[in-house]
Design an enzyme around this catalytic site. Structure first.
Site, PDB file in Angstrom:
ATOM      1  N   HIS A   1      -3.757  -9.730   0.212  1.00 38.32           N
ATOM      2  CA  HIS A   1      -4.272  -9.633   1.585  1.00 38.32           C
ATOM      3  C   HIS A   1      -4.859  -8.244   1.841  1.00 38.32           C
ATOM      4  O   HIS A   1      -5.068  -7.846   2.984  1.00 38.32           O
ATOM      5  CB  HIS A   1      -3.149  -9.875   2.602  1.00 38.32           C
ATOM      6  N   SER A   2      -5.087  -7.504   0.785  1.00 40.97           N
ATOM      7  CA  SER A   2      -5.381  -6.070   0.881  1.00 40.97           C
ATOM      8  C   SER A   2      -6.626  -5.745   1.718  1.00 40.97           C
ATOM      9  O   SER A   2      -7.742  -6.175   1.407  1.00 40.97           O
ATOM     10  CB  SER A   2      -5.565  -5.516  -0.535  1.00 40.97           C
TER      11      SER A   2
END
Ligand SMILES: *Cc1c(COP(=O)(O)O)cnc(C)c1O
Length: 335
Positions: free
Chosen positions: A72-73
């Protein structure tokens, strides 16, 4: 001060007045610096952290950029978009096992080459030999530390202070009394401290536990920049831990979005604003204070979270998970 980065788009960042019922009676004025709106693709603090990395890559004639992060960076998301926009190849080393998230989909759409390292492999990232095989595989690629950290990352965020001046004028605030923002590694905070150079204090709301680690990171960055600690303070905002959400947080976030007229996400910005409310209530800020809440972005990462499930969950320690996979505590970070 160094000239602004040629990679900065030039559109002024908006400063938005915020009114919340919890400010009533405290005589405190609050405005949000909307980094989430800087650019539809390259948004938030992660974009500023990348500015000097892009310059370094260009100066070295690098063909591409390589970095690491979770599925989800926000960091990899900004990096992939920057690579596509500025004609650099990008490689992402991902934590965990292959999974399909909206973020991963965007990374692929931007043409980023993905390598999933598993959890054990990802934990190796601090080992001295970690980068060698990747550098051999992608010769001449510029390696960007996790989260866009390091001195280059901080120096990009230092530019935010200069960027703030124009919207401040338009806003009619002659001056302000401090900046409040979410802190993960503390790199963005260190950049603001560098940019402020003692003019205004910087307040960091810790999105995870580990005040010592953040303070150590900030100290190292200031030292590398050749500056003294010129005034910052950390506050705990982590609640149940990094990336963990509870019903009170989610309700606060939804109310704040409605009242404040700006979107938030629960990992960093909502927690930071909630911690600010706590300090306002505790009387930490003198009446008459004008504060800048730096909205560090991160909204893209929210797409993977199921917040209604958090509201429906029984309150209690550990009951409210994020709807994401459980990760080992040591690597539970968004990067
Ligand atoms: C990464 C991130 C932070 C933390 O930034 P640091 O420089 O690591 O302290 C804060 N807010 C958002 C939205 C982020 O994505």
């Amino acid at each position: 001060m160094a000239p602004p980065s040629p990679y900065l788009a030039g559109a002024p960042i908006q400063l938005q007045p915020l009114s919340f019922t919890w400010l009533d009676g405290h005589a405190i004025e609050l405005a949000a610096l909307r980094l989430d709106q800087v650019d539809p693709e390259l948004s938030g603090n992660k974009w500023f952290k990348l500015l000097h990395h892009l310059e370094a890559a260009a100066a070295a004639g690098a063909e591409g950029l390589i970095s690491l992060g979770g599925p989800h960076s926000n960091h990899l998301h900004a990096l992939a978009a920057a690579g596509r926009r500025f004609g650099l190849r990008t490689v992402g080393l991902l934590r965990g096992h292959p999974q399909d998230t909206p973020t991963v989909q965007d990374l692929l759409d931007c043409g980023m080459a993905l390598h999933w390292l598993g959890y054990g492999g990802y934990r190796e990232r601090y080992q001295p030999e970690f980068w060698a095989p990747w550098q051999a595989r992608y010769p001449g690629f510029h390696c960007v530390p996790e989260g866009g950290g390091g001195l280059l990352g901080a120096l990009g965020c230092a530019e935010l202070v200069a960027e703030l001046q124009q919207p401040l004028e338009a806003f009619g605030w002659g001056d302000y009394h401090g900046c409040w923002l979410a802190a993960g590694t503390g790199t963005t905070l260190a950049g603001l401290v560098l940019g402020e150079a003692g003019r205004h204090p910087v307040y960091g709301a810790l999105a995870g536990p580990g005040e010592h680690a953040v303070a150590a990171t900030v100290a190292t960055l200031l030292q590398q920049a050749g500056r003294d600690d010129t005034g910052y303070r950390l506050f705990d905002a982590s609640r149940r831990g990094f990336g963990r959400f509870d019903p009170e947080l989610v309700r606060f976030m939804r109310d704040a979005e409605r009242e404040g007229g700006m979107p938030l996400e629960p990992v960093y910005t909502a927690k930071a604003l909630m911690a600010l409310r706590e300090q306002v209530r505790a009387g930490f800020f003198a009446p008459g204070s004008r504060l800048v809440f730096v909205h560090t972005g991160g909204l893209q990462g929210l797409r993977g979270a199921n917040l209604d499930a958090v509201l429906q969950a029984e309150p209690g320690p550990g009951a409210a998970e994020t709807g994401r996979e459980k990760r080992p505590a040591a690597s539970r970070r968004q990067g």
